[in-house]
Motif scaffolding. Structure first.
Motif, mmCIF file in Angstrom:
data_model
loop_
_atom_site.group_PDB
_atom_site.id
_atom_site.type_symbol
_atom_site.label_atom_id
_atom_site.label_comp_id
_atom_site.label_asym_id
_atom_site.label_seq_id
_atom_site.Cartn_x
_atom_site.Cartn_y
_atom_site.Cartn_z
ATOM 1 N N ALA A 100 39.861 59.550 50.507
ATOM 2 C CA ALA A 100 41.172 59.261 50.790
ATOM 3 C C ALA A 100 41.323 58.126 50.114
ATOM 4 C CB ALA A 100 41.134 59.445 51.808
ATOM 5 N N ARG A 101 42.082 58.121 50.071
ATOM 6 C CA ARG A 101 42.392 56.850 49.364
ATOM 7 C C ARG A 101 43.025 55.926 50.065
ATOM 8 N NH1 ARG A 101 47.007 59.710 44.505
ATOM 9 N NH2 ARG A 101 47.164 61.017 45.697
ATOM 10 N N SER A 121 44.064 65.198 50.469
ATOM 11 C CA SER A 121 43.338 64.741 51.306
ATOM 12 C C SER A 121 43.716 63.575 50.931
ATOM 13 C CB SER A 121 41.668 64.777 51.214
ATOM 14 O OG SER A 121 40.653 64.061 52.055
ATOM 15 N N HIS A 122 43.659 62.567 51.838
ATOM 16 C CA HIS A 122 44.205 61.411 52.238
ATOM 17 C C HIS A 122 43.670 60.512 53.673
ATOM 18 C CE1 HIS A 122 46.968 58.932 49.660
ATOM 19 N NE2 HIS A 122 46.557 58.138 50.466
ATOM 20 N N TYR A 123 43.772 59.418 53.960
ATOM 21 C CA TYR A 123 43.842 59.129 55.872
ATOM 22 C C TYR A 123 42.378 59.709 55.991
ATOM 23 C CZ TYR A 123 48.100 58.395 53.706
ATOM 24 O OH TYR A 123 49.444 57.485 53.235
ATOM 25 N N PRO A 168 48.476 47.536 48.841
ATOM 26 C CA PRO A 168 48.195 48.900 48.839
ATOM 27 C C PRO A 168 47.576 48.728 51.003
ATOM 28 C CG PRO A 168 46.748 48.298 46.865
ATOM 29 C CD PRO A 168 47.680 47.179 47.392
ATOM 30 N N SER A 169 46.509 49.555 51.463
ATOM 31 C CA SER A 169 45.686 49.593 51.834
ATOM 32 C C SER A 169 44.392 48.864 51.796
ATOM 33 C CB SER A 169 46.231 50.892 53.103
ATOM 34 O OG SER A 169 45.075 52.138 52.274
ATOM 35 N N ALA A 170 43.870 48.163 52.789
ATOM 36 C CA ALA A 170 43.068 47.142 52.107
ATOM 37 C C ALA A 170 41.148 48.075 52.517
ATOM 38 C CB ALA A 170 42.984 45.828 52.885
ATOM 39 N N ASN A 171 41.300 48.787 51.814
ATOM 40 C CA ASN A 171 40.193 49.370 52.467
ATOM 41 C C ASN A 171 39.736 50.687 51.140
ATOM 42 O OD1 ASN A 171 42.581 51.357 52.941
ATOM 43 N ND2 ASN A 171 41.125 52.670 51.462
ATOM 44 N N ARG A 172 38.761 51.212 50.716
ATOM 45 C CA ARG A 172 37.978 52.169 49.759
ATOM 46 C C ARG A 172 38.470 53.492 49.297
ATOM 47 N NH1 ARG A 172 35.482 49.219 44.652
ATOM 48 N NH2 ARG A 172 33.929 51.072 45.569
ATOM 49 N N ALA A 221 39.373 46.728 43.437
ATOM 50 C CA ALA A 221 38.539 46.933 45.016
ATOM 51 C C ALA A 221 38.675 48.026 45.585
ATOM 52 C CB ALA A 221 39.564 45.227 45.059
ATOM 53 N N LYS A 222 39.105 48.051 45.681
ATOM 54 C CA LYS A 222 39.272 49.915 46.463
ATOM 55 C C LYS A 222 38.353 50.806 45.592
ATOM 56 C CE LYS A 222 43.286 51.242 47.560
ATOM 57 N NZ LYS A 222 43.946 51.337 49.066
ATOM 58 N N GLY A 223 38.599 51.191 44.553
ATOM 59 C CA GLY A 223 37.872 52.037 43.449
ATOM 60 C C GLY A 223 38.778 52.798 43.929
ATOM 61 N N ARG A 224 40.274 52.833 43.270
ATOM 62 C CA ARG A 224 41.246 53.783 43.266
ATOM 63 C C ARG A 224 41.236 54.049 42.082
ATOM 64 N NH1 ARG A 224 46.458 53.480 47.465
ATOM 65 N NH2 ARG A 224 47.294 52.408 46.176
ATOM 66 N N PRO A 225 42.198 55.709 41.072
ATOM 67 C CA PRO A 225 42.872 54.868 39.945
ATOM 68 C C PRO A 225 43.734 53.983 40.006
ATOM 69 C CG PRO A 225 41.943 57.968 41.159
ATOM 70 C CD PRO A 225 41.593 56.462 42.419
HETATM 71 MG MG MG Z 1 46.130 53.923 51.086
#
Ligand code: MG
Ligand code: AMP
Length: 335
Positions: free
Chosen positions: A334-335, A223-225, A137-141, A50-54
């Protein structure tokens, strides 16, 4: 909760969705989380999709109270009980040896687990109704700043999430402080909502300051946030001249204006004065970055606050927002 009402019915529905393997976004005092049943490996994996995160990123397991520590942690040291007693519910995450109950999907394959009890009535009601641990985790892409309102979550995840509980704007506004208790001495892994000073007072000894510079760690995205616009850190006094220079170079400039500067000293596409209080700055930070993105800026000038109290977490997020970005994902970093 600023007039937002979450009914018992919504909490029951959310707990039911979690039991059925669904994803529920919920408010916490730090940022909004994307919740899944921590013991359901498939549901946990869906949060990464859902986040598109590894999928190799360890998640924080949220608990209803310190009484659940022994269910999720193999061996609870006295220091963990002391910090839990002092700071939970609250923006402090403890890294401890995982119990067999925690699937490796939730820990990114690590033998340690990150746990915390959030200080938000809706999160606590959900955790109590559900009964188990909730990874969030934070609810963002992947590639966006963390959400601090239900609307941000909706913009970020739309129908990738089964339900969004609206508990009003997050009160702290930056993520939790992460303390590793698995080494010889406690170490701050990430500064956040609980200040270093308060932790040191509780522990009775100084803590090492984490490396908040945008160090290049192999295999990690420095890079993050980060918002879409490129973030550039400059000394507060240099902001007016730097804004002129960037504008003349063709940039649409946004400014996070430090309290020491008057708005009329800066010419830019969008100027967002930041509050003098670090608590208010932390609360607003991610919203300000979103606002500057929406105003169409491609460059954001910011300066670092003093690194006392919550200033340490704000400076950490700004440094990371300004960090080098993976070239494969222009605009989303970012993640
Ligand atoms: Mg996060
Ligand atoms: P987020 O959910 O986006 O606030 O990120 C969770 C943070 O907790 C990440 O920075 C992780 O690296 C950190 N984390 C979670 N579990 C562990 C762990 N077992 N050991 C070290 N860090 C962890």
């Amino acid at each position: 909760m600023e007039g937002v009402t979450v009914r018992t019915m919504d909490i029951e529905k959310a707990a039911g969705l979690l039991r059925a393997g669904g994803l529920v976004a919920f408010p916490t005092e730090t940022v909004y989380g994307l919740g899944a049943n921590a013991e359901d490996a498939a549901a946990v994996s869906r949060t990464f999709q859902a986040k598109g995160r590894p999928p190799n990123h360890p998640l924080i397991v949220h608990l209803a109270g310190a009484h659940q520590l022994d269910d999720w942690v193999a061996d609870v040291p006295e220091t963990a009980r002391l910090l839990a007693e002092r700071f939970w519910p609250g923006p402090l995450t403890l890294v401890l040896p995982r119990s067999p109950r925690v699937p490796l999907e939730a820990t990114g394959g690590l033998e340690t687990v990150a746990v915390r009890v959030p200080d938000h009535p809706v999160a606590l009601a959900l955790l109590s109704a559900f009964g188990g641990g909730i990874t969030a985790p934070s609810a963002n892409r992947f590639g966006s700043v963390s959400p601090t309102t239900a609307e941000h979550v909706h913009t970020e995840l739309g129908d990738r999430v089964d339900l969004i509980l609206d508990g009003g704007p997050s009160d702290v506004g930056v993520e939790s402080t992460i303390v590793d208790l698995t080494g010889p001495t406690p170490a701050i892994l990430r500064p956040g909502g609980v200040t270093r000073e308060d932790l040191e007072a509780a522990l009775g000894h100084p803590l090492a300051v984490p490396a908040t510079s945008s160090v290049r760690v192999p295999g990690q995205h420095p890079s993050h946030y980060a918002p879409r616009a490129r973030v550039v850190l400059v000394a507060a006094d240099d902001i007016p001249a730097e804004a002129d220079r960037a504008r003349e170079a063709g940039h649409r400039v946004g400014v996070l204006l430090p309290p020491s500067l008057a708005p009329e000293t800066v010419t830019a596409q969008a100027v967002r004065p930041v509050p003098a209080s670090t608590a208010a700055y932390a609360r607003g930070l991610y919203g300000f970055l979103r606002e500057l993105d929406h105003s169409g800026c491609d460059l954001i000038l910011a300066s670092l606050p003093g690194e006392e109290g919550l200033g340490l977490a704000i400076a950490n997020r700004l440094r990371r927002a300004a960090g080098p970005r993976p070239s494969s994902a222009p605009g989303h970093h970012a993640r």
